[in-house]
Design a protein around this motif. Sequence first.
Motif, PDB file in Angstrom:
ATOM      1  N   LYS A 119      13.103  17.258  -7.184  1.00 14.87           N
ATOM      2  CA  LYS A 119      12.916  17.566  -8.880  1.00 14.87           C
ATOM      3  C   LYS A 119      12.614  16.193  -9.322  1.00 14.87           C
ATOM      4  O   LYS A 119      12.694  15.171  -8.727  1.00 14.87           O
ATOM      5  N   VAL A 120      12.394  16.162 -10.523  1.00 15.55           N
ATOM      6  CA  VAL A 120      11.994  14.818 -11.326  1.00 15.55           C
ATOM      7  C   VAL A 120      13.323  13.997 -11.346  1.00 15.55           C
ATOM      8  O   VAL A 120      14.416  14.123 -11.203  1.00 15.55           O
ATOM      9  N   GLY A 121      13.148  12.581 -10.784  1.00 10.96           N
ATOM     10  CA  GLY A 121      13.853  11.737 -10.490  1.00 10.96           C
ATOM     11  C   GLY A 121      14.399  11.518  -9.170  1.00 10.96           C
ATOM     12  O   GLY A 121      15.063  10.691  -8.842  1.00 10.96           O
ATOM     13  N   ASP A 122      13.707  12.415  -8.386  1.00 10.19           N
ATOM     14  CA  ASP A 122      14.327  12.266  -6.798  1.00 10.19           C
ATOM     15  C   ASP A 122      13.228  11.157  -6.182  1.00 10.19           C
ATOM     16  O   ASP A 122      12.239  10.906  -6.557  1.00 10.19           O
ATOM     17  N   PHE A 123      13.853  10.501  -5.151  1.00 11.73           N
ATOM     18  CA  PHE A 123      13.172   9.630  -4.536  1.00 11.73           C
ATOM     19  C   PHE A 123      12.704  10.317  -3.230  1.00 11.73           C
ATOM     20  O   PHE A 123      13.549  10.631  -2.309  1.00 11.73           O
ATOM     21  N   ALA A 140      -0.935  18.441 -10.221  1.00 11.49           N
ATOM     22  CA  ALA A 140      -0.747  17.173  -9.307  1.00 11.49           C
ATOM     23  C   ALA A 140       0.846  16.865  -9.911  1.00 11.49           C
ATOM     24  O   ALA A 140       1.505  17.055 -10.801  1.00 11.49           O
ATOM     25  N   THR A 141       1.350  15.762  -9.049  1.00  6.88           N
ATOM     26  CA  THR A 141       2.734  15.381  -9.213  1.00  6.88           C
ATOM     27  C   THR A 141       2.628  13.900  -9.142  1.00  6.88           C
ATOM     28  O   THR A 141       1.866  13.276  -8.592  1.00  6.88           O
ATOM     29  N   THR A 142       3.175  13.221 -10.108  1.00 11.06           N
ATOM     30  CA  THR A 142       3.196  11.847 -10.543  1.00 11.06           C
ATOM     31  C   THR A 142       4.601  11.246  -9.715  1.00 11.06           C
ATOM     32  O   THR A 142       5.502  11.577  -9.813  1.00 11.06           O
ATOM     33  N   ILE A 143       4.048  10.337  -9.215  1.00 10.76           N
ATOM     34  CA  ILE A 143       5.082   9.322  -8.527  1.00 10.76           C
ATOM     35  C   ILE A 143       5.026   7.995  -8.688  1.00 10.76           C
ATOM     36  O   ILE A 143       3.922   7.304  -8.729  1.00 10.76           O
ATOM     37  N   ASN A 144       6.104   7.266  -8.975  1.00 13.03           N
ATOM     38  CA  ASN A 144       6.129   5.847  -9.191  1.00 13.03           C
ATOM     39  C   ASN A 144       6.484   5.153  -7.956  1.00 13.03           C
ATOM     40  O   ASN A 144       7.750   5.424  -7.310  1.00 13.03           O
ATOM     41  N   THR A 145       5.783   4.439  -7.192  1.00 20.15           N
ATOM     42  CA  THR A 145       6.128   3.770  -5.943  1.00 20.15           C
ATOM     43  C   THR A 145       7.044   2.636  -6.238  1.00 20.15           C
ATOM     44  O   THR A 145       7.399   2.476  -7.180  1.00 20.15           O
ATOM     45  N   MET A 146       7.447   2.233  -5.050  1.00 20.77           N
ATOM     46  CA  MET A 146       8.636   0.967  -5.080  1.00 20.77           C
ATOM     47  C   MET A 146       8.061  -0.279  -5.498  1.00 20.77           C
ATOM     48  O   MET A 146       8.775  -1.106  -6.215  1.00 20.77           O
ATOM     49  N   ASP A 147       6.664  -0.584  -5.760  1.00 18.85           N
ATOM     50  CA  ASP A 147       6.019  -1.591  -6.184  1.00 18.85           C
ATOM     51  C   ASP A 147       5.700  -1.223  -7.830  1.00 18.85           C
ATOM     52  O   ASP A 147       4.721  -1.941  -8.067  1.00 18.85           O
ATOM     53  N   ASN A 148       6.252  -0.201  -8.291  1.00 19.75           N
ATOM     54  CA  ASN A 148       5.996   0.131  -9.636  1.00 19.75           C
ATOM     55  C   ASN A 148       4.384   0.496  -9.849  1.00 19.75           C
ATOM     56  O   ASN A 148       4.040   0.104 -11.139  1.00 19.75           O
ATOM     57  N   ILE A 149       3.961   1.339  -8.966  1.00 20.10           N
ATOM     58  CA  ILE A 149       2.557   1.730  -9.582  1.00 20.10           C
ATOM     59  C   ILE A 149       2.520   3.273  -9.490  1.00 20.10           C
ATOM     60  O   ILE A 149       3.191   4.075  -8.398  1.00 20.10           O
ATOM     61  N   SER A 167      16.868  11.814  -1.897  1.00 22.26           N
ATOM     62  CA  SER A 167      17.708  11.843  -3.223  1.00 22.26           C
ATOM     63  C   SER A 167      18.687  13.207  -2.994  1.00 22.26           C
ATOM     64  O   SER A 167      19.796  13.385  -3.798  1.00 22.26           O
ATOM     65  N   HIS A 168      18.172  14.218  -2.067  1.00 26.60           N
ATOM     66  CA  HIS A 168      18.908  15.381  -2.014  1.00 26.60           C
ATOM     67  C   HIS A 168      20.413  15.380  -1.942  1.00 26.60           C
ATOM     68  O   HIS A 168      21.205  15.784  -2.224  1.00 26.60           O
TER      69      HIS A 168
END
Length: 176
Positions: A119-123, A140-149, A167-168
């Motif tokens: 879900k939104v907010g999961d890593f 599409a799904t939007t993911i913010n990577t660890m280097d904030n991209i 995160s589950h």
Amino acid sequence: MTFNSAALLAFITALIWKVLGALALWIIARWLINFAINQLRKLSVHRNLDATLTRYGLSILNITLNILLVIGILGYFGIQTTTFAALFAATGVAIGLAWSGLLANLAAGVFLIILQPFKVGDFIQAGGEIGTVTEIGLFATTINTMDNIQTIVGNNKILSDNIQNFSHNAYRRVEL
């Protein structure tokens, strides 16, 4: 060629009645379609169904019912509707072939929303990317990577690959 005013008057009267009948059919059917869509929307809110999936499903239902209404009114006027049905089918096949990749992403998006592996907010790690999910769309799904991209990954790529949801579970085991 003789002019028959009685025949012309009968033709115009019949045409006016047909147009009024079609207009009444349009108004009543549109009211019923809107009523049904609103009732289904209320039911989906009451049942806590996913808003994106509900909006998508109701939109498809609304478009389909309106197309059937137009075909029904054309049939009421005596126009052959089998040609329109064949035309709609051929158009659907052509669009499906042209947009096969887009439709694969759409189908995968529907499955992601229904199955909810994250879900939104999961890593997560999915589709070759690792990061926090900021949006799950139909395509599409939007993911913010660890280097904030911000990375946008097609849903078909995500669903066809392994999905790791960090995160589950409340706790993870780490061995040193």
